[in-house]
Write a protein that holds these residues in place. Structure first.
Motif, PDB file in Angstrom:
ATOM      1  N   THR A   1       4.236  17.222   2.729  1.00  0.00           N
ATOM      2  CA  THR A   1       2.907  16.657   2.515  1.00  0.00           C
ATOM      3  C   THR A   1       1.919  17.489   3.310  1.00  0.00           C
ATOM      4  O   THR A   1       2.070  17.659   4.508  1.00  0.00           O
ATOM      5  N   GLU A   2       0.932  18.025   2.608  1.00  0.00           N
ATOM      6  CA  GLU A   2      -0.071  18.850   3.271  1.00  0.00           C
ATOM      7  C   GLU A   2      -1.277  18.031   3.692  1.00  0.00           C
ATOM      8  O   GLU A   2      -1.743  18.133   4.807  1.00  0.00           O
ATOM      9  N   THR A   3      -1.797  17.234   2.772  1.00  0.00           N
ATOM     10  CA  THR A   3      -2.989  16.451   3.081  1.00  0.00           C
ATOM     11  C   THR A   3      -3.147  15.313   2.086  1.00  0.00           C
ATOM     12  O   THR A   3      -2.578  15.344   0.995  1.00  0.00           O
ATOM     13  N   THR A   4      -3.925  14.328   2.487  1.00  0.00           N
ATOM     14  CA  THR A   4      -4.380  13.299   1.555  1.00  0.00           C
ATOM     15  C   THR A   4      -5.902  13.435   1.491  1.00  0.00           C
ATOM     16  O   THR A   4      -6.519  13.958   2.412  1.00  0.00           O
ATOM     17  N   PHE A   5      -6.487  12.983   0.393  1.00  0.00           N
ATOM     18  CA  PHE A   5      -7.939  13.109   0.251  1.00  0.00           C
ATOM     19  C   PHE A   5      -8.493  11.961  -0.584  1.00  0.00           C
ATOM     20  O   PHE A   5      -7.770  11.317  -1.335  1.00  0.00           O
ATOM     21  N   ASP A   6      -9.787  11.755  -0.434  1.00  0.00           N
ATOM     22  CA  ASP A   6     -10.501  10.715  -1.162  1.00  0.00           C
ATOM     23  C   ASP A   6     -10.652  11.142  -2.617  1.00  0.00           C
ATOM     24  O   ASP A   6     -11.260  12.169  -2.905  1.00  0.00           O
ATOM     25  N   ALA A   7     -10.086  10.342  -3.520  1.00  0.00           N
ATOM     26  CA  ALA A   7     -10.169  10.670  -4.944  1.00  0.00           C
ATOM     27  C   ALA A   7     -10.929   9.601  -5.728  1.00  0.00           C
ATOM     28  O   ALA A   7     -10.899   9.597  -6.953  1.00  0.00           O
ATOM     29  N   GLY A   8     -11.576   8.683  -5.038  1.00  0.00           N
ATOM     30  CA  GLY A   8     -12.320   7.616  -5.703  1.00  0.00           C
ATOM     31  C   GLY A   8     -11.909   6.265  -5.148  1.00  0.00           C
ATOM     32  O   GLY A   8     -10.950   6.152  -4.388  1.00  0.00           O
ATOM     33  N   ASP A   9     -12.626   5.234  -5.548  1.00  0.00           N
ATOM     34  CA  ASP A   9     -12.383   3.904  -4.999  1.00  0.00           C
ATOM     35  C   ASP A   9     -11.050   3.292  -5.414  1.00  0.00           C
ATOM     36  O   ASP A   9     -10.537   2.412  -4.732  1.00  0.00           O
ATOM     37  N   HIS A  10     -10.494   3.733  -6.533  1.00  0.00           N
ATOM     38  CA  HIS A  10      -9.282   3.111  -7.068  1.00  0.00           C
ATOM     39  C   HIS A  10      -8.143   4.118  -7.233  1.00  0.00           C
ATOM     40  O   HIS A  10      -7.217   3.886  -8.008  1.00  0.00           O
ATOM     41  N   HIS A  11      -8.229   5.232  -6.522  1.00  0.00           N
ATOM     42  CA  HIS A  11      -7.250   6.312  -6.634  1.00  0.00           C
ATOM     43  C   HIS A  11      -6.880   6.856  -5.255  1.00  0.00           C
ATOM     44  O   HIS A  11      -7.644   6.734  -4.319  1.00  0.00           O
ATOM     45  N   TYR A  12      -5.716   7.470  -5.191  1.00  0.00           N
ATOM     46  CA  TYR A  12      -5.335   8.234  -4.011  1.00  0.00           C
ATOM     47  C   TYR A  12      -5.111   9.681  -4.432  1.00  0.00           C
ATOM     48  O   TYR A  12      -4.851   9.968  -5.602  1.00  0.00           O
ATOM     49  N   GLY A  13      -5.243  10.582  -3.484  1.00  0.00           N
ATOM     50  CA  GLY A  13      -4.992  11.995  -3.723  1.00  0.00           C
ATOM     51  C   GLY A  13      -4.070  12.539  -2.632  1.00  0.00           C
ATOM     52  O   GLY A  13      -4.289  12.259  -1.452  1.00  0.00           O
ATOM     53  N   ILE A  14      -3.048  13.285  -3.046  1.00  0.00           N
ATOM     54  CA  ILE A  14      -2.110  13.890  -2.100  1.00  0.00           C
ATOM     55  C   ILE A  14      -1.842  15.325  -2.528  1.00  0.00           C
ATOM     56  O   ILE A  14      -1.648  15.605  -3.704  1.00  0.00           O
ATOM     57  N   THR A  15      -1.842  16.223  -1.556  1.00  0.00           N
ATOM     58  CA  THR A  15      -1.451  17.612  -1.807  1.00  0.00           C
ATOM     59  C   THR A  15      -0.106  17.851  -1.116  1.00  0.00           C
ATOM     60  O   THR A  15       0.064  17.552   0.054  1.00  0.00           O
TER      61      THR A  15
END
Length: 175
Positions: free
Chosen positions: A158-172
């Motif tokens: 897991t490199e990072t997580t990021f804000d992808a919107g109010d109802h979503h998650y983002g992971i790199t």
């Protein structure tokens, strides 16, 4: 209320001109133009879709918008070799609002790992909840922790997580 905005979240992908990128589950091409612009003339975007009619739509949109670096592909993203993309040839694979739909999630993770070069990135954006009749049914939501567990168990970090919107998650993840 904020939903996934392609031009905004693509900035989290750190795409460089010349990169080779695949959108697994490209749908009607929501991310196609921002990805095409980000990789530039020297790069390639594979718009991978299992629904044949959507591949035709992707082809028509790419032609109409002059996105000459986009390659729509009809494929099975749930089995190794199903994307038809050469092994180790991609810098980045994105899966946006599609991971919850795959029945064979481990097969998809394995195919992502196969097509990425060593050190390549897998970027997953998916629904964190079922919201107002949009997105997955509550029992189809795949949590951020479950997604992370599948990728880490397959050798990704897991490199990072990021804000992808109010109802979503983002992971790199890094291969």
């Amino acid at each position: 209320m904020r939903f996934v905005i392609p031009e905004k979240v693509v900035s989290h992908f750190h795409i460089r001109p010349g990169d080779h990128v695949a959108d697994f589950g490209a749908g009607s091409g929501y991310f196609m133009k921002p990805l095409s612009v980000a990789v530039g003339e020297e790069g390639v975007v594979y718009a991978c879709e299992i629904q044949k009619n959507l591949v035709e739509t992707l082809t028509n949109v790419a032609d109409k918008e002059g996105l000459t670096n986009v390659r729509p592909i009809w494929c099975d993203l749930e089995k190794v070799g199903g994307s038809k993309i050469p092994e180790g040839s991609l810098d980045i694979v994105i899966v946006v609002n599609s991971f919850f739909q795959f029945e064979q999630k481990q097969g998809t993770v394995n195919e992502i790992k196969r097509v990425l070069r060593s050190g390549g990135k897998a970027i997953i954006i998916d629904w964190s909840e079922s919201f107002g009749g949009l997105g997955p049914q509550p029992d189809s939501v795949i949590t951020q922790d479950s997604t992370e567990g599948l990728f880490v168990a397959s050798g990704f970090t897991t490199e990072t997580t990021f804000d992808a919107g109010d109802h979503h998650y983002g992971i790199t993840f890094r291969a």
